[in-house]
Structure formats: structure tokens, C-alpha cells
Design an enzyme around this catalytic site. Sequence first.
Site, short mmCIF file in Angstrom:
data_model
loop_
_atom_site.label_atom_id
_atom_site.label_comp_id
_atom_site.label_asym_id
_atom_site.label_seq_id
_atom_site.Cartn_x
_atom_site.Cartn_y
_atom_site.Cartn_z
N LYS A 39 -6.20 4.01 8.75
CA LYS A 39 -5.29 4.94 8.08
C LYS A 39 -5.86 6.36 8.09
O LYS A 39 -5.13 7.34 8.28
CB LYS A 39 -5.04 4.47 6.64
CG LYS A 39 -4.21 3.18 6.56
CD LYS A 39 -4.06 2.68 5.14
CE LYS A 39 -3.22 1.40 5.10
NZ LYS A 39 -3.08 0.85 3.75
N SER A 52 0.80 -1.23 0.00
CA SER A 52 0.00 0.00 0.00
C SER A 52 0.83 1.28 0.00
O SER A 52 0.29 2.37 -0.14
CB SER A 52 -0.96 0.01 1.20
OG SER A 52 -0.24 0.01 2.40
#
Length: 787
Positions: free
Chosen positions: A726, A683
Site C-alpha cells: 500500500k 481496510s
Amino acid sequence: MNENIVFREHTMTLIPLRGLAIFPYMVLHFDVGREKSINALEEAMVSEQLIFLTSQKEAEIDIPTVDDFYHVGTICKIKQMLKLPGDTIRVLVEGVSRARLREVIQEEPYFKAVLEEVEYLEEAEPDKETEALMRSVMDAFEEYVNVGSKVTPEILLTISDIEEPDRFCDTVAANMNLKPKQKQDILEIFDPKERLERLYEILLEEIEILEIEKNINMRVKKQVNRLQKEYYLREQLKAIQKELGEDEEALDEIDEYKERLVKMKIPKEIKEKIEKEIKRLTSMSSSSAEAAVIRNYVDTFFSLPWDKETKDKLEIKDAQKILDEDHFGLEKVKERILEYLSIRKLAKSMKGPILCFVGPPGVGKTSIAKSIARAMNRKFVRVSLGGVRDEAEIRGHRRTYVGAIPGRIINAIKEVKSKNPVFLFDEIDKMASDFRGDPASAMLEVLDPEQNKEFTDHYMEIPFDLSKVLFITTANSLSTIPGPLRDRMEIIELSGYTEMEKLEIAKRHLLPKQIKEHSLAEGFVKIPDKTMLDIINYYTRESGVRTLERTLGKLCRKAAKSYVENPKLNMVKVTSANLEKYLGKHRYSYQMVAEKPQVGIVTGLAWTAVGGETLSIEVALMAGSGKLVLTGQLGDVMKESAQAGLSFIRSKAKELKIDDEFHKNMDIHIHIPEGAIPKDGPSAGITMATAVISALTGVPARSDVAMTGEITLRGRVLEIGGLKEKALAAHRAGIKTVLIPKENEKDIDEIPHNVRRALKIIPVETMDEVLENILTAEDDKEDKNEN
């Protein structure tokens, strides 16, 4: 060779014997069926009735050759022949003398050979050594006869009268139960003295073996006699106890078993099996070990709740209230439980679901299971599976084992005394397997609504209905749960708490609980919201609230100490100003965004087991030969993402206005700070690529923008996981804008409302869109003006 031995040559027929050896002076009968042997017998009868008999090396060989029999045997006199049915002849022979085979001169239709007959010249008297050997052999043979009891004692009289060493030795050997190989060894020794020594050696070995056999037989006989005696005494004791009325207690217990069994509503097959066990118990002594095993088994059976269950509390509003009282947040879990209760209210026979709560430590997976039991008015039972390696822990041990017990499931059902509890399997992802079996495979039947109606424990060996049990499992990670087991469960993911959720949990549950546990007055410790947020941000770093609870416990202990030192104290107020006094220096610091854009530095977002984190990815360019250096303890997947990003940049060099030869004359160093912490995953792909582009173009990257997404060689941005965590990390670090993959738009709803309002979330599909939002001409000019 002995000087008194001479050899005389003869020619005669030969018969190989199977499994037999004959000595001189020995009379023996045996059956002859092979055609070649019959021909040899007939030829011998025509001549002097003498024949040479020797042993085959392997008795299984039906048609022997010269190499298949020994070359030392005995010349025998045929005494009698008798024809038996089936072309078989029974022969009686007497051994005459030893002979050795010199040459076989004919093989068909029978063996004919040239022999060397052994003859002994007459001696006046045996020497003293030979006399001593004969006496030793005689003494040993007497002991052999006495110990073995396989040889008649009368033979001793016959042997004691023999004075010739040769004949004495052969007669003793002929009357012993020896193996054919041992007999052949003696037969092949021509010197009488040597033969006596070998025979004495064999006798001593045989006596030792016979002594051991005798001891074993005596021990076995003694054991059998003891068991018979014990049985007889027990029967007598049983009769005496019955006469005295002392065994009435055991009989009353059996009657009680029978009465309870009649009243129970259980299947006929199970009832018959237990009746059989009770019947076995009736016929045994109450003090026997087997009776104790059966009694334990029957007691376990009756202690199981075959027809006992609690009545579900199906009022949805009451259940909602209890769940909200015990836990803040966890909306998905609460919604699923209320759905189950609604269906139970409509359909009484519904099978219990198998729920699996997956999430980081401390988010309330175990405690929510207790609340579910309370909300449903069910009993609660918890079994920890962490480190369980033995399949018998789940299914139990068979009764053939000493100390056998039921498995954990049946045992827990027995303890809770209800067939429909809320059953929690804690840490199901921590099970292991080894040579004792695979407990995860044993769980397949338990956690399958179609199979657990007839769950069979190895100890009980009768089916028990688990279909009404509400099974809940917890795990920190799905990756270690086997696929077939995971397929049987309904996965409910519990993500980490937001700061505001932690604040509410601390105010409503944790602080009051710690004040009560430390015996302080209600409200004695006051912590304003701002101070509580400082505790959450700077003294704990976790997805759950365990460390937060321990930290609040520490504050309560400090407050208790202050109260003991000053009993007049009415309240302890903890503020941001005096927080360090109670808890010391900040344990954690959150990286805030830089004030201005910088070249080659981009903020990425990462997921960890304790929540989301921001990653400040730095890129440095140096003159070199095109090496790519990656530091910060990166995993293989992350390194490959960096390589993919670099390949994308090279393919788009002209469009990005980057020197085509940068990969030949320049080294690129990518570093992710906090190098002691391992990092992996795809990611950070677009973040690393953006940082490299910023460094190569000299265009600063906006410091208030963070991003997450996997990159492809074509510059596409692919989906990632952990978006909620996140986003929380970005909000905590002061980020204004977050770039996410277009495919993650569906996950935006999971982000708390207050965080969504504070962040500008931009879905992107390609790297071009990423660069448009982070590398801008305005930022470039602003940066130059400030310089």
C-alpha cells in the site's frame, strides 16, 4: 372341477411336517420329535394306522398353529415306527391319497381334523390330450434325469409302466428335486390334467437351470485342466531351459540382487523383507506376471539412494554470493538459508527445515529454491502439486493394483539419486480432495520433521528416511492450506517487488537473459533506466516480474527483426519517445493525486494479488429518505465497514457539526471507481467514513493524503495487512502523507528506505486524529480562494 373327482369325509390325526412334502404312492421316512406329533402318531397306531401329513409354511416355527401349515396334504399309511435315542421316533409312511382340511376339531394333546379325501372315479381310457401331456412329461423327465444326474435312470422304467395320469404325475413329482413350495403347488392341484400341465412347466424350467449349471461346471473344469496343463508345460520348459542354459540370465540377475543387498547398509528388517522377495522370485518362472511385479519392486528398491547423499557446501560467503547473483532482494529468504547452513556446519545431524514461501505469482519463489540447491551443492527436485486430487499421487499405489507405481516423493528421490536433495513442492495451496482421498493429509507425514524419518510409501511398504531432505513449498495464499499442514511449515512471506527492485532485476537478469535467448549480441538492446521504469509502470501491473520479462522479450524480438532487415545495425536503443513504437499504447495508467482538495473525495489504499492500489472513494449526497447506496462491486465485509462508519458518524453528529436528521432526509451514495473489479476487506473503513464526513460537512479532504485502516463503532482505527504494498502504491501515485493504524507501526521497517524517505507516515488510533490530518481549515480557505 373334474366330474370324476369326489370327496369322502374322514376324521383323523394330523402332523405338520417341516421342510417336507409327501405325495400319494410315495414311500418316505422322517423323524418325529415334537411331543404333539408323537401323541398324534400313537393315536393313529391305535386306530387304522392312517394319519394326515401336511407341510408347514415356515420350517422355523417349532409350535405351529392352524394358520402355520397348508390345508392340502396327503393321507398316509404308517408302515413302521422305530424309537431312536433322545425321545425321537423314525417313521416310515406310504402316501395313500390327497385330502384337504375342512376343520380342526382338536389341538391338544395333538391335532385332530375333519378331512375331505380326494377320490378319482375309474375312467375307461385317458383322453388324447391327457395321453399327449403324459408323453411330453415323460420325455421332459428323461431329459431331466440325463442332464441332472441326481436321479437314478432305473426310475424311468418304473414310471413308463404307469398308465393312470394321477399316479404318473405324483410319481414323477416325487422323484424330482423340487423346493417344498413347488411340491405343494402340485399337491394342491386335484385335476390330473391340470397337474400334468403344471408339472411339465416346472420340468422345462428345471431343465434350463440344469443346463446352465452343467455349462458352468464344464467351463470351470476346463479352466482347471488348462491351468494344470500350463503348469506342467511350464515346468517342462523350465527344465529344458535350464538344460540348455537359457535361464542363466535370470539366475545371474538374482545373484546380482543378493550381492548388492549384502553390500548395502540398511536396517535388518528392510534387508529381511527384500531377501524374502528375492527368494520368491527364485521360485517363480521368469515369464510369469507375478515375477515381473516382484522384479519391478526389487529394481525400485535398489534404485533408491539408501546410503547416497551429496556433501553440503557449507561456506557461508560462497552461498551468499550465489544467492545474490541469482536473485536481487529477497533478504529474509537468503538470511534463513544462511542461518540453516551455519547450524549445519555446527551440528551435522540437524533435521532439514520445512520452508514455505508465500507470495504473489512471479516474485521468484520457484527460482529461489533452485538457487538454494546450487548454493548448498545439493541436487534439486521439483514436484508440482497444482490440481493433485489423489492421495496415491503422494503415497503411491499398493502392489495389489495392476500397474502400481511408487508415489511422487519416492519416485523423485529415485530419479535424483540422492537422499538429501532440495525438494520443492510447488503450488501446495492448489491441492484438492475428493473421493480418491485427501492428498493434503498424506503430506502431513512428509512435512513433519518428527515423522518423515520413517516415511512409508504404499508401494514400497518399507520406511525411507526423508529427514535429511530440505523441503521447500510454495503457495500464493495461506488461506487454502489446511491448518495442521500449515503448522508443520516455517512461513516466509515474499511480498511484491518495488519499482526500483524491478528496475535492478530487469537490468541485471531479465534483459541479459532475453538478449541471449533471442541470439542477439551482448548489449545490442539498450534501455535507459527512465524507459525501463516506464515499461514497469505503464506496460506491466504485477507483484512479480513475469510480465516484465515477457515485455522485454517482445522488445528483443522487435530488435531482432530490425537487425534482420538491416544487418549493419549495431544497437537498438529504446527510449521513452519511441517506446510506443515497440510496445504500442500504454496498457495501464496509474491514478495520480488531484491537484487540489475536493469535498467528498478521499484517497484510500488497497492490497491486491498483484500489489498495492490507490482507491479514490467518492461520496454524493442527495435529498431522500436516509438510504445508503454502495457501488463499485463491493464485498460483504466492505459493505459492513461502510455501515459501521455511518453509525459512527451518526453517534458523533453534534461534535462534527452535522445535522442530526441527515440520516432521515438525505441519501448517501458511496462509489469506488473501477467498478468491474471486485473489492473486499475492512481496510477502507476509515477512508469511506472520512469521505462521508467531508461530504456532510462540506470541508474538502486533502488530495495528497491517503489512508488505510479498519473502523469501529467507537471510531477506533484497527490494524490492517499489506502495508508495504500500500505504501508503494501511495508513493507511485504522488501521495505525500499516509495515515496508518497505530498497531501497524511494527510493519514500517518492511517499507523500502527510498519510499519511507519520500512519504510522511502518520500512525493514528482514532478517527479524530484522521480528521485532524485530512480535513483542515487551511485547506478549506484555500479551496474557497481558488473558487
